[in-house]
Design a protein around this motif. Structure first.
Motif, PDB file in Angstrom:
ATOM      1  N   ARG A   1      -9.712  32.195  32.088  1.00 58.40           N
ATOM      2  CA  ARG A   1     -11.174  32.212  31.977  1.00 58.40           C
ATOM      3  C   ARG A   1     -11.865  31.436  33.094  1.00 58.40           C
ATOM      4  NH1 ARG A   1     -10.943  31.342  25.419  1.00 58.40           N
ATOM      5  NH2 ARG A   1     -10.835  33.570  24.872  1.00 58.40           N
ATOM      6  N   THR A   2     -11.082  30.665  33.810  1.00 61.91           N
ATOM      7  CA  THR A   2     -11.653  29.937  34.935  1.00 61.91           C
ATOM      8  C   THR A   2     -12.039  30.919  36.043  1.00 61.91           C
ATOM      9  OG1 THR A   2     -10.270  28.024  34.429  1.00 61.91           O
ATOM     10  CG2 THR A   2     -11.183  28.150  36.664  1.00 61.91           C
ATOM     11  N   ASP A   3     -13.176  30.706  36.621  1.00 65.01           N
ATOM     12  CA  ASP A   3     -13.617  31.595  37.710  1.00 65.01           C
ATOM     13  C   ASP A   3     -12.948  31.143  39.003  1.00 65.01           C
ATOM     14  OD1 ASP A   3     -14.857  33.189  39.543  1.00 65.01           O
ATOM     15  OD2 ASP A   3     -16.868  32.893  38.723  1.00 65.01           O
TER      16      ASP A   3
ATOM     17  N   ILE B   1     -17.611  34.689  23.940  1.00 70.67           N
ATOM     18  CA  ILE B   1     -17.365  34.785  25.378  1.00 70.67           C
ATOM     19  C   ILE B   1     -17.604  36.209  25.863  1.00 70.67           C
ATOM     20  CG2 ILE B   1     -15.477  34.817  27.083  1.00 70.67           C
ATOM     21  CD1 ILE B   1     -14.459  32.205  25.813  1.00 70.67           C
TER      22      ILE B   1
ATOM     23  N   THR C   1     -16.971  35.715  35.605  1.00 74.22           N
ATOM     24  CA  THR C   1     -17.753  34.487  35.524  1.00 74.22           C
ATOM     25  C   THR C   1     -17.269  33.655  34.339  1.00 74.22           C
ATOM     26  OG1 THR C   1     -19.669  35.627  36.445  1.00 74.22           O
ATOM     27  CG2 THR C   1     -20.094  33.569  35.256  1.00 74.22           C
ATOM     28  N   ASP C   2     -17.155  32.380  34.550  1.00 77.64           N
ATOM     29  CA  ASP C   2     -16.721  31.498  33.467  1.00 77.64           C
ATOM     30  C   ASP C   2     -17.926  31.181  32.586  1.00 77.64           C
ATOM     31  OD1 ASP C   2     -15.685  29.606  31.785  1.00 77.64           O
ATOM     32  OD2 ASP C   2     -14.630  28.512  33.360  1.00 77.64           O
TER      33      ASP C   2
ATOM     34  N   GLN D   1     -10.693  30.311  17.296  1.00 74.71           N
ATOM     35  CA  GLN D   1     -10.388  30.963  18.585  1.00 74.71           C
ATOM     36  C   GLN D   1     -10.990  32.364  18.653  1.00 74.71           C
ATOM     37  OE1 GLN D   1      -5.988  30.547  19.004  1.00 74.71           O
ATOM     38  NE2 GLN D   1      -6.443  29.199  20.728  1.00 74.71           N
TER      39      GLN D   1
ATOM     40  N   PHE E   1     -17.540  39.689  34.071  1.00 76.13           N
ATOM     41  CA  PHE E   1     -16.331  39.321  33.339  1.00 76.13           C
ATOM     42  C   PHE E   1     -15.632  38.118  33.953  1.00 76.13           C
ATOM     43  CE2 PHE E   1     -11.708  39.850  32.525  1.00 76.13           C
ATOM     44  CZ  PHE E   1     -11.736  39.725  31.152  1.00 76.13           C
TER      45      PHE E   1
ATOM     46  N   VAL F   1      -8.688  37.646  18.070  1.00 75.27           N
ATOM     47  CA  VAL F   1      -9.593  38.393  18.940  1.00 75.27           C
ATOM     48  C   VAL F   1      -9.445  37.903  20.390  1.00 75.27           C
ATOM     49  CG1 VAL F   1     -11.987  39.048  19.355  1.00 75.27           C
ATOM     50  CG2 VAL F   1     -11.198  38.633  17.017  1.00 75.27           C
ATOM     51  N   GLY F   2      -9.333  38.833  21.295  1.00 78.40           N
ATOM     52  CA  GLY F   2      -9.309  38.467  22.713  1.00 78.40           C
ATOM     53  C   GLY F   2      -7.987  37.961  23.220  1.00 78.40           C
TER      54      GLY F   2
ATOM     55  N   ARG G   1     -12.594  32.921  41.772  1.00 80.34           N
ATOM     56  CA  ARG G   1     -12.998  33.641  42.978  1.00 80.34           C
ATOM     57  C   ARG G   1     -13.307  32.735  44.157  1.00 80.34           C
ATOM     58  NH1 ARG G   1     -17.380  37.530  40.485  1.00 80.34           N
ATOM     59  NH2 ARG G   1     -17.729  35.591  39.320  1.00 80.34           N
TER      60      ARG G   1
ATOM     61  N   GLN H   1      -5.326  30.914  28.390  1.00 77.93           N
ATOM     62  CA  GLN H   1      -6.679  31.446  28.491  1.00 77.93           C
ATOM     63  C   GLN H   1      -7.596  30.524  29.276  1.00 77.93           C
ATOM     64  OE1 GLN H   1      -7.825  32.742  24.465  1.00 77.93           O
ATOM     65  NE2 GLN H   1      -7.089  34.775  25.079  1.00 77.93           N
TER      66      GLN H   1
ATOM     67  N   ILE I   1      -8.382  47.780  34.607  1.00 82.34           N
ATOM     68  CA  ILE I   1      -8.253  48.167  33.196  1.00 82.34           C
ATOM     69  C   ILE I   1      -7.692  47.032  32.341  1.00 82.34           C
ATOM     70  CG2 ILE I   1      -7.192  49.803  31.586  1.00 82.34           C
ATOM     71  CD1 ILE I   1      -9.130  51.226  33.393  1.00 82.34           C
TER      72      ILE I   1
ATOM     73  N   GLU J   1     -14.770  32.204  19.193  1.00 76.63           N
ATOM     74  CA  GLU J   1     -15.014  31.830  20.587  1.00 76.63           C
ATOM     75  C   GLU J   1     -14.834  33.033  21.510  1.00 76.63           C
ATOM     76  OE1 GLU J   1     -12.039  29.529  22.494  1.00 76.63           O
ATOM     77  OE2 GLU J   1     -13.425  28.520  23.879  1.00 76.63           O
ATOM     78  N   ALA J   2     -13.762  33.798  21.283  1.00 72.80           N
ATOM     79  CA  ALA J   2     -13.496  34.953  22.146  1.00 72.80           C
ATOM     80  C   ALA J   2     -14.602  35.994  22.023  1.00 72.80           C
ATOM     81  CB  ALA J   2     -12.144  35.560  21.783  1.00 72.80           C
TER      82      ALA J   2
ATOM     83  N   PRO K   1      -8.650  41.198  26.492  1.00 73.68           N
ATOM     84  CA  PRO K   1     -10.021  40.662  26.561  1.00 73.68           C
ATOM     85  C   PRO K   1     -10.973  41.546  27.366  1.00 73.68           C
ATOM     86  CG  PRO K   1      -8.501  39.348  27.888  1.00 73.68           C
ATOM     87  CD  PRO K   1      -7.672  40.285  27.077  1.00 73.68           C
ATOM     88  N   TYR K   2     -10.456  42.277  28.340  1.00 68.60           N
ATOM     89  CA  TYR K   2     -11.364  43.104  29.145  1.00 68.60           C
ATOM     90  C   TYR K   2     -11.889  44.267  28.305  1.00 68.60           C
ATOM     91  CZ  TYR K   2     -13.349  45.230  33.363  1.00 68.60           C
ATOM     92  OH  TYR K   2     -14.209  45.735  34.308  1.00 68.60           O
TER      93      TYR K   2
ATOM     94  N   PRO L   1      -6.769  43.464  33.171  1.00 68.10           N
ATOM     95  CA  PRO L   1      -6.584  42.276  34.020  1.00 68.10           C
ATOM     96  C   PRO L   1      -5.798  41.157  33.339  1.00 68.10           C
ATOM     97  CG  PRO L   1      -8.879  42.473  33.286  1.00 68.10           C
ATOM     98  CD  PRO L   1      -8.185  43.752  32.913  1.00 68.10           C
ATOM     99  N   TYR L   2      -5.881  41.077  32.006  1.00 68.97           N
ATOM    100  CA  TYR L   2      -5.152  39.986  31.353  1.00 68.97           C
ATOM    101  C   TYR L   2      -3.644  40.229  31.435  1.00 68.97           C
ATOM    102  CZ  TYR L   2      -4.351  36.159  28.053  1.00 68.97           C
ATOM    103  OH  TYR L   2      -3.951  34.981  27.460  1.00 68.97           O
TER     104      TYR L   2
ATOM    105  N   ARG M   1     -17.840  30.004  29.500  1.00 66.92           N
ATOM    106  CA  ARG M   1     -17.593  29.049  28.415  1.00 66.92           C
ATOM    107  C   ARG M   1     -18.660  27.966  28.307  1.00 66.92           C
ATOM    108  NH1 ARG M   1     -11.504  27.665  29.579  1.00 66.92           N
ATOM    109  NH2 ARG M   1     -12.382  27.815  31.685  1.00 66.92           N
TER     110      ARG M   1
END
Lengths: 427, 427, 427, 427
Positions: A381-383, B347, B382-383, B340, B380, B292-293, A385, A377, A295, B343-344, B297-298, A297-298, B385
Motif C-alpha cells: 500500500r506504500t506509494d 481504502i 496512491t497511499d 482488517q 490505486f 476483504v482485500g 512510485r 500489505q 489486472i 479497513e480494506a 485488492p485491485y 498487481p497484488y 491510508r
C-alpha cells in the motif's frame, strides 16, 4: 529516431521539484521503518527487463489485428525501438530476438548498434509454431515432439541454428517455448510425445556452448486446445532434471490454469535452483498477454516477494535471472505499453523490497496471520512510485517516461520515418 | 467489555504527530491534483459497513473448525462485539442478524443495547440451508424451491417470521440467500425449481412492510455442486423483475465462476437500478470467504470505481445501499479480521474517490487506453491510508484499530469474561 | 465435385446387413423400455444443422494457421461443400453466410445452386470484428458500442446491409456476435457501452423485415480480454427485453466462464421464450471451437435433455430453432470435422429423446436422486448410433459419412479442382 | 445385515434372459472388431475398488449435514457395510480405514470379520486436519509443516501409529493427504513449509515396513484457501523423488484447478513409475466429491485409456495400484451412491479396454486426428453395461446391484438394526 539526453534533462527539470518533495517524504517514511530508500533505489537501477522483438509491433488475436503505424521493419529498427525505451526508463537494457524474423545478417554492426544504445542481447527464441516459406516439413502436428523423426530433426536443427545466431550477438541462453501438443483426445500419445521431446531437447542441449543455458517454458494450453507437451511447471522441471544443470524452468505468468498459485511455483523452483526467469504480462482469462500489472498487481507483488526471498537465499543478484516482458499490444501503442509494463514491474519489485522480512518471519513463527498479512500489505500500500522515478532519474532516464514519449512525439516521428501502415515482422 | 473513549484518545495521541505528517502530505499531494482530501474523508466517514452476527465467531470448513476463545454466546454478546469494532473504527455501525440463531427475546432491550453502542440493525437473514431441532420438515432437498408444497410453505413462513423479527428491531430489508439447487444432473427440474421459488418469493414479497426491501442473492455453486436455483446475476435479476420494485439483487464477491468480471455486473445492476448492495469478502478459488482485500485488492478497487460512478449517476448516497462483510474467520481472530476487512473496504473506496472522472471520460472519448489505465492506477497506487485513518480519527475512532485492539487486550479480556472454549452460535 | 446417390447406395449396401442387425437389436431394446425407435429416427431426420461458411476452411490461432488444400474459394464453392456434407448425412441442409466475405452477386443463381443441393440459407452473420480494405472508419475500439457515433453508424449500416443480402437469399434472421469490449480496466465505460450498443441494436431491429429475428450472442471474453459488452446470457437477455419480441438469445457453447452450468442457462432462456438457438462446438479451456462432443459429450447430452424438454413445453419443433456448428478446424479436414460434429449432435439428441420423462418426473417428485441420475445415464449409455445411421439412411444419406467421404476421395478431388494451397475466404 | 447368495441368485434369475440377450449381442459386436468379450469380463472381475470408511455415512458441507439413518456406528458396522456392497457387486473387496476413527481394538477379530465377507484392508489414512479431543497440540496452523517442531513431532507420531494399526490388519500402504497450507498471503513461508514437511515425511518414511508404500496426495486448495503445501502433482512428485522408491503420488480427481488435463498427469506419473493409484469421484466446480462418472464420464474414460496403456507398458496388473472411491454422499443413500460409483468405474474401464490400440497407434503415426478421435469414441459410445453385469454375475454378484439393494430393503433393515438417526463416526 533518438531521444537526446538534453530532452530527458529538460523534462526532468520540469518535474524535479515536485518529484523531490515526494521522494524526500517517501525516504523519511521508510526511514522510520528502518528502510534505506537509497538501497531500494540502487536495487531498482540494477533491475533490467528484456524487451522481445515481437512486442514492438501491434499484436492481434485469431479474429484479426488492428495495426498502428511506425512499427519497426527490420532488426535494426527493432533495436532502435528498444533503445528509445531504454533511453526513457534506463531499465530495458536488452533485447530478446526471435528467429527466423530477426536473423542478424551483419552481427558486428548489429552489436555495435545495440551497444551504442546501451543494449545487450538477451535469450534468443526459436520458433516452431508456424511454418515458414520454403520450409521443407510442416509443424502442423508438432516439432520437437513430432511422430516423424524428420520433422523433429528439422526442429532440432532450427534450434541449434538459433543458438549460433545468439552466439554471434553475445546471448547466453536459448529460450524454448514449445507449442506442441494436441487438439483432441486420442490425437497423440502423451508418453511418446514426452519421450520424443526429451530426445530432441537432449540434442539441443548437447549443442549448447559451455556458458549457455536453455530455458524450458511450459504452457497449459493454446495454440493446442486439448493438451500441450509441457503443460505445467512439473513437466518443465521433469525435463530439466533429465536434461542437466544447464536447463532451467521459464515461467510465463499467463501460462497457467485459472486460480493457480504462481508465487508458490516460483518459490518451489527457486528452492530447487531451477528458476530461469520470467516472462511478464498480465491476464484475466487465459494467456491474455496484457500489460504487466494491469489486472492483478497484488499477485505480481506476491511473486516479487518470493523472488526477493529466493534471490537472497541463493545469494544471487537480479541480473542472474532472465526477466522479460512477453505481452501482446492489441489496443495500445506498443512502446507506451512496454513503458507501462516496465514501470509496473519496478513498482512491484520496490514494494517487495520494502517488506520487513524479519518481522514477517517473527509473525510466521507464532502464526500471527493478521500481522503477517499486514506486513505484506503495508509494503504494497506504500506509494513507491517516487522510488521508481528516482531510480530512473539517477540512471539518466526520465521521471515520467510515457509523458516524455508523448511530449517529444515519438510515435508520429516514427510514422514519419517508417510509414503509417508498417507492420512489424515477427509474430 | 467496552473500549472507553479515553483509551482511544490516548492511543491516538501517541500516533498523532506521525499521522498528521502523513495526512498533511497526502492532502497536499491530492490538492495538486485538484482533489479535496477533506471531502474524501467526509465520504469515508459516511460509509458504514454492517457486520453479520455469524462472522463474530471462528468459521470452519467441511473438514473441521478450530475454535478460538471468548466468542459471543448470545445476541447481546454479539452486539457488544460489533460495538467494540465500531468503537475502534467508527465504520461498523450496524449488525445483520441471522434467524433462528439471533431471535430477539426482548426487542426493546436489544435495541437499547445497540443504540448505546451507536449501532442499528441491518438486513435480517433467513436460513433454510440447515435443519433446526424440532423442525417439522427437512430442507435436505430444498426449501423455497422444494417439490413438496409443505416444505415450501414452511420455508415461506420462516422468512415471514424473520421479517417480523426484523421489524421489531428497525431493520428495513430481508436478505435471502437460497442454498437450494441440486447435486446431480437429473435431480431436479430447472424450470420447476425456478417457478416454485418464484411463487415462494412472491408470498414473502407480499408480506414485506411498505418501506422494506427483499435482497435476492445469487451463487454459482455450494453447498449444491451441480446447480443452484439462483446461479448468477441474470437469474437474480429475472426474479427481481418478476417480483417488483422492492426486490433488488445482492452481490457477494465470492459467489461467481472463475474470472468473472464482477465490476461489470455491478455497473449493469446499477444501470438497471437493481443493486441492493454487497457482501464483501475475498477469494482465490471459490467462495473462500477470506478477508476483504487480501487476495484481489485491485478488483475491489475496480468495483468501487463502478460503485462511485453508479451512486453519482443515480444521485444516491452510500447509505442507501446495503454494505456488509460476509467472511469466514478460520485462522484469524474474528474481530481483528473484521477490522482488517473494514479497513480494506475504506481504502478501496478512498482510492475510487480519487479517480479523476473528468480526465477519464476525456481519455475514453478518444480511446486513449494508456491514459485511462494510468488514471485508474494513479488512484490505486496512491497511499490513501492517511485518509482512512483521518476519517476514523475524526469520527472518534482509533488511528490504528487493530493496534489498539491488541494494546488493550480485547481478546484476552473476552476470554476472561466468556471462557476460553466458547463457540459462537450460528453458522 | 458431387457425390452421386448411387455412390451412397453402393456404400450403404455394403454396410446394410451389419447395420440392420444393430438397428433391430436397438429397436427391440428400446421397445422393452416403451420407446418407439421409429419415432426417434423420425425426429433425428427432422433435425437440421446449419453449416457456417467460415467453417469450411482450415482455422487458425493467433500463432498461425496451417492450411490444408482444396478449400472453397468462392461462395459457390462453399455452397458446394455444404452440399457434399448434406448429401452424406442429410442433416446439414442449410448454410449460414458471413458478410462481407459471402456477398451474393447473383442471388437467383445462388439460390438455385443451393436448392439443387437441397440447401436453404440460415441466419446471416455480420462482421465488425475486423477492418475490411477501404473501410472508412476502424473497429479497433468497437463498433456498435464505439464512443464515436460515426463508427456506430457505419456498423449499424453494415448490419442493415447484411439483412438485405439475407433477404435476397431467403434468410430469416440476423445473427449478431459483437466482439466489442475492452482490454484494460478503465478503457471503457460499461454503462455507456451498453447504452450505445442498445441504441445501435434498436436501429438494426427497426430495419428487420416482419418475419425476421435478430439473434443476440454473448461471450465472456476474447478478442477483448478484460470485458465484453455482452458478457453473459443475463446481458443478452437484458438487450432482448429492451429490443422486443423479435430479439432472442443465441448460445455458443464456448462462450462461457469455466464450469458454467450451460444446461441451466438453456432451460431458463427457453422458460422465458427467448432461446434463439445454438452455436455448437466443444472446448476444454476457453472458446476452443473444437469438434462437437469431443471433450464434454455428457454436457452436450444434458443440454439436449433441456432442449427436448423446452421444445415440448413450448410445443415447438426442432426446426423452429437455429442450430449451427461454430467450430474452428485447425488440425482436421474441415469437412470431416463437420461430419463428426453433426454426428455428435444427433447422438446427443437421440440420447435425450430416450430419457424416460415420466419416470424422471416421478423420481424427482420424491427426491430419488439415485434413480433420477440412473434414468439420465441409462439414456446416455445406450448406444444410439444405429438410430442415427438409420435416420441418415432413410433420408438418403450414408450410413458412415466419414467413411464414404474418404472412400470416394472427396478431399483429393477438391484439391485437384481447386488447388493444393487454396485458403478459404472469410475468417 | 447380510445379503445371502440365494437372494442374489433369485434376483439374477429374473434378469438373466434379458441380460443374456444383451451380453450375447455385445459379445458378437465386439467379436466383429476382434475383441474378446470374455477377456474384458475377466479384467473387470479383477478390478477391485476400495471403499473408505468415511464414505459409508452421509457427508456434509460447511453449511451443514442432512443425516440419513442406519449409518454404521462402529468399525465392525463399517466393515459390514462394505461387505454388503461387495456381496452385491463383487468389486468392492477392500476397506480403507481412517485413524483415529477406526482404531481396531481387537485386530484379529476385525480381520476375521473382514475375511468372512471377502474383504481385505487397503491403505490406512492418517488425519491431521482436525483436532481430536485430548490432543495435546493443535493442527490449526498445520501438522507436518507446522512452524513448531512439537506439532510436527506429534503429527509424525500419529502417522507412525497409523502405520502400526495398518500392519495389524494387513494393510500395505499409508495414505497421506496433508491439509496443511495457508489461508492468506504472507501467512507462511512456502520454502520452510516444504522443508518441514519433507523432514516430517522422511521420519514417517523411515518407519515404513519393508513391503509398505507411502502415498503422497496433492490438492490445489481447501481447507486452506490461499496455498497448500502439496499443491499439485509436480509438488507431490518432488517429495516422492526426495523420499525414495517407496513413495508414490496419489491422484484424487477433485484436487485440481479448473480445466486441468488429468489424463496427461496420469500418463506422466505412470511414465515415471510413480503413480500410486486413484481416489475416484467427480466434480463440476471444485473438490465436489460427487458420484464417480456423474459429471464428466468422458474424462474418466480418457483417464482409464491412460491407465490401461500405462499398466500394459509397465506390465503391471490392476491389482498393483490403489483404487479407491473418495466421495461425499450428501443427498444420496451412501451405499447406493457407492454402488453407482463402482459401476461407473467399471464402465469406464471396460470402455478403455475396448480401444483398438493398434489402430490408434497407426492413426497417430500418420496424424490422422479424425480417425484417432473416432477410435476412442467408438469405444466410449459402445454400451458396455452388459460386460460389467456379466463380470459381476460371474463373480457371484448381482446383475443390478442397486435394484437388489432396494428390493431387499437394505436401508430400512439397517435403520431397524442401528436406528434412524445414527451418524457415522469419522469425517
Amino acid at each position: 529516431m533518438k531521444i537526446e539526453q538534453y530532452q530527458i534533462d529538460q523534462h526532468n527539470d520540469g518535474l524535479l521539484s515536485s518529484h523531490n518533495n515526494q521522494y524526500v517524504y517517501t525516504k523519511e517514511l521508510l526511514g522510520e521503518q528502518g528502510i534505506y530508500a537509497d538501497e531500494v533505489v540502487k536495487a531498482l537501477q540494477d533491475f533490467q527487463v528484456a524487451i522481445p522483438s515481437w512486442a514492438l509491433g501491434t499484436g492481434g488475436t485469431r479474429f484479426g489485428r488492428f495495426s498502428g503505424g511506425g512499427e519497426p521493419r527490420s532488426l535494426e529498427e527493432k533495436i532502435e525501438d528498444v533503445g528509445l525505451l531504454h533511453a526513457l526508463n534506463r531499465s530495458s537494457g536488452s533485447i530478446s530476438l526471435h528467429i527466423p524474423w530477426d536473423i542478424p545478417e551483419q552481427p558486428k554492426e548489429t552489436i555495435q548498434l545495440a551497444s551504442s544504445l546501451g543494449l545487450t542481447f538477451d535469450a534468443v527464441n526459436s520458433n516452431t509454431f508456424q511454418d515458414q516459406k520454403n520450409q521443407e516439413l510442416s509443424y502442423k502436428f508438432g516439432s520437437l515432439s513430432h511422430v516423424d523423426a524428420g520433422v523433429r530433426k528439422q526442429a532440432v536443427n532450427h534450434n541449434i541454428e538459433v543458438i549460433k545466431y545468439g552466439e554471434q550477438l553475445g546471448s547466453k541462453a536459448l529460450s524454448v517455448w514449445l507449442s506442441d501438443g494436441s487438439c483432441f483426445p486420442g490425437q497423440s500419445s502423451f508418453v511418446k510425445a514426452f519421450q520424443y521431446t526429451l530426445e530432441s531437447l537432449q540434442e539441443i542441449y548437447a549443442a549448447l556452448p559451455d556458458d549457455w543455458k536453455v530455458y524450458v517454458e511450459y504452457k497449459a494450453y493454446e495454440p493446442n486446445f486439448y493438451s500441450t507437451v509441457i503443460q505445467d511447471w512439473g513437466s518443465s522441471l521433469l525435463f530439466c532434471q533429465k536434461l542437466g544443470p544447464k536447463a532451467d524452468v521459464l515461467v510465463d505468468l499467463g501460462h497457467h490454469l485459472p486460480n493457480a498459485n504462481i508465487e508458490q511455483i516460483v518459490a518451489t523452483l527457486m528452492m530447487e535452483g531451477r528458476l530461469a526467469g520470467f516472462h511478464f504480462n498480465d491476464s484475466k482469462y487465459g494467456d491474455d498477454d496484457l500489460t504487466v500489472g494491469s489486472i492483478r498487481p497484488y499477485m505480481l507483488f506476491l511473486i516479487f516477494v518470493e523472488l526477493v526471498d529466493g534471490m537472497r537465499r541463493a545469494n544471487r543478484g537480479s541480473s542472474s535471472y532472465a526477466w522479460m516482458i512477453d505481452a501482446s499490444h492489441n489496443v495500445k501503442d506498443p512502446l507506451e505499453d512496454l513503458l507501462q509494463s516496465v514501470e509496473a514491474i519496478l513498482i512491484s519489485y520496490a514494494e517487495a523490497l520494502l517488506v520487513d522480512r524479519k518481522k514477517l518471519e517473527q509473525a510466521r513463527s507464532v502464526n500471527d496471520v493478521v500481522l503477517a498479512q499486514q506486513i505484506l500489505q503495508n509494503a504494497f500500500r506504500t506509494d513507491v512510485r517516487p522510488l521508481v522515478r528516482e531510480a530512473m532519474r539517477q540512471s539518466g532516464g526520465a521521471i515520467d517516461p510515457v509523458g516524455l514519449f508523448r511530449q517529444v512525439g515519438v510515435r508520429s516521428e516514427l510514422m514519419n520515418e517508417r510509414g503509417k501502415i508498417t507492420v512489424a515482422t515477427g509474430l
